[in-house]
Design an enzyme around this catalytic site. Structure first.
Site, PDB file in Angstrom:
ATOM      1  N   ASP A  85      74.707 -49.788  69.215  1.00 23.65           N
ATOM      2  CA  ASP A  85      74.838 -48.851  70.325  1.00 23.65           C
ATOM      3  C   ASP A  85      75.098 -49.655  71.595  1.00 23.65           C
ATOM      4  O   ASP A  85      74.182 -50.259  72.160  1.00 23.65           O
ATOM      5  CB  ASP A  85      73.564 -48.014  70.474  1.00 23.65           C
ATOM      6  N   SER A 138      76.800 -46.329  64.461  1.00 26.10           N
ATOM      7  CA  SER A 138      76.994 -46.984  65.749  1.00 26.10           C
ATOM      8  C   SER A 138      77.687 -46.058  66.735  1.00 26.10           C
ATOM      9  O   SER A 138      78.247 -45.024  66.362  1.00 26.10           O
ATOM     10  CB  SER A 138      77.843 -48.257  65.576  1.00 26.10           C
ATOM     11  N   SER A 148      72.102 -49.697  63.839  1.00 27.97           N
ATOM     12  CA  SER A 148      73.049 -49.041  64.736  1.00 27.97           C
ATOM     13  C   SER A 148      73.481 -49.986  65.847  1.00 27.97           C
ATOM     14  O   SER A 148      72.652 -50.599  66.515  1.00 27.97           O
ATOM     15  CB  SER A 148      72.403 -47.788  65.342  1.00 27.97           C
TER      16      SER A 148
END
Length: 339
Positions: A268, A228, A266
């Protein structure tokens, strides 16, 4: 050393004095780093990072805020209200995934002390917390972050150049198979400043653009793919929430240029704020905000600044980090940048 000290220059716009998010006047950053060796190969390698948009009472004087989810595999707190009302009324706190609750509650307590009216004569408070999973190096199940760590991160906040690398929330993070963590950079347009701070914890080394172009893959990188990144952008440009959201969306360009593919697992996420206006919690006056036009050349420069500062902040998170030994003897090497 920052990435520029290795002879690597990103983009075209000039940096601020510190090349840091604190180049936006009034913005302060504080860290609390937690390092402890436990039994049976377990260790604590984690921490807390606090970003304060200004040095006043954030609940009583809010700032324009926005968020943008690039890939939503994350456990952040407070962003629903930010997107609904367009303001941020707390420090922006960063930590590990399983510490979000502790950091949220501890920050609430600090704000209740600062503003006795919260939950009494006025509404409650919306605290923003971002996270990444540092469980590769940190024994995350130990849940080591406590209230005093949050207090110290807030107390340590300074408007000088922020520490970067394996500090605060970045203590146990891994980026492109090497030691990542906190990184920061800034850009100056003709009239305004943009600063970015990242908590980097993503990517596979084979995707790292710097390594691919330079042919510097190493044997020491770990093979994890998911991860991340939390990107925090500050600016002193007078913009609306909608315009700010447009600016922070451009952070994904800088993220992509480093080699990120926003993988399935992830988180993000970009969080942004503008210090140009302070929005009072209560006021009898009607407030008119003076903001930039969308078609101004300055807006294009702000887009470019967001992308450039994000890319450089990620590289700084790697360049400033140190080789770290974590749980079960795992070692994550610092990336071997060379002049």
């Amino acid at each position: 050393m920052k990435i520029r000290e290795y002879g690597i220059t990103i983009g075209h716009l000039p940096t601020g004095v510190h090349n840091c998010i604190t180049d936006v006047e009034g913005v302060a950053v504080g860290h609390e780093t937690i390092r402890e060796d436990l039994e049976d190969g377990e260790v604590i390698r984690t921490g807390v990072t606090a970003i304060l948009p200004h040095d006043g009472n954030l609940f009583r004087e809010k700032v324009i805020g926005a968020s943008h989810v690039i890939n939503g595999f994350g456990k952040t707190a407070g962003l629903v209200q930010v997107d609904e009302l367009g303001t941020i009324e707390s420090p922006i706190m960063l930590t590990n995934t399983l510490a979000v609750g502790t950091v949220l509650q501890s920050t609430v307590k600090e704000m209740l002390t600062q503003s006795p009216e919260i939950g009494d004569t006025t509404g409650t408070v919306n605290v923003v917390v971002g996270e990444c999973n540092d469980g590769h190096l940190n024994t995350i199940r130990h849940i080591a972050v406590r209230e005093e760590h949050v207090q110290r991160a807030l107390q340590n906040a300074s408007t000088t150049r922020a520490e970067e690398g394996a500090v605060g929330a970045g203590t146990g993070m891994v980026c492109f198979g090497h030691k990542g963590g906190i990184g920061s950079s800034s850009r100056c347009t003709d009239h305004y400043t943009v600063g970015v701070l990242v908590l980097s914890n993503f990517g596979k080394e084979q995707d790292f653009e710097y390594a691919r172009y330079k042919g510097r893959h190493t044997e020491e990188a770990i093979a994890e793919t998911d991860g991340s990144i939390i990107i925090v952008l500050a600016t002193d440009a007078p913009v609306t929430q909608r315009q700010l959201k447009r600016i922070i969306q451009r952070c994904s360009i800088g993220l992509g240029k480093t080699g990120a593919y926003f993988s399935n697992g992830s988180g993000d996420i970009t969080i942004g704020f503008s210090t140009a206006h302070r929005i009072p919690h209560q006021s009898d006056e009607k407030i008119a905000l003076h903001v930039l036009r969308d078609d101004e050349e300055e807006m294009y420069q702000l887009f470019k600044a967001a992308a450039e500062a994000t890319e450089e902040a990620i590289l700084n998170s790697l360049a400033q980090a140190e080789t770290t030994t974590g749980r079960k003897g795992r070692i994550v090497e610092a990336y071997p940048f060379r002049k």
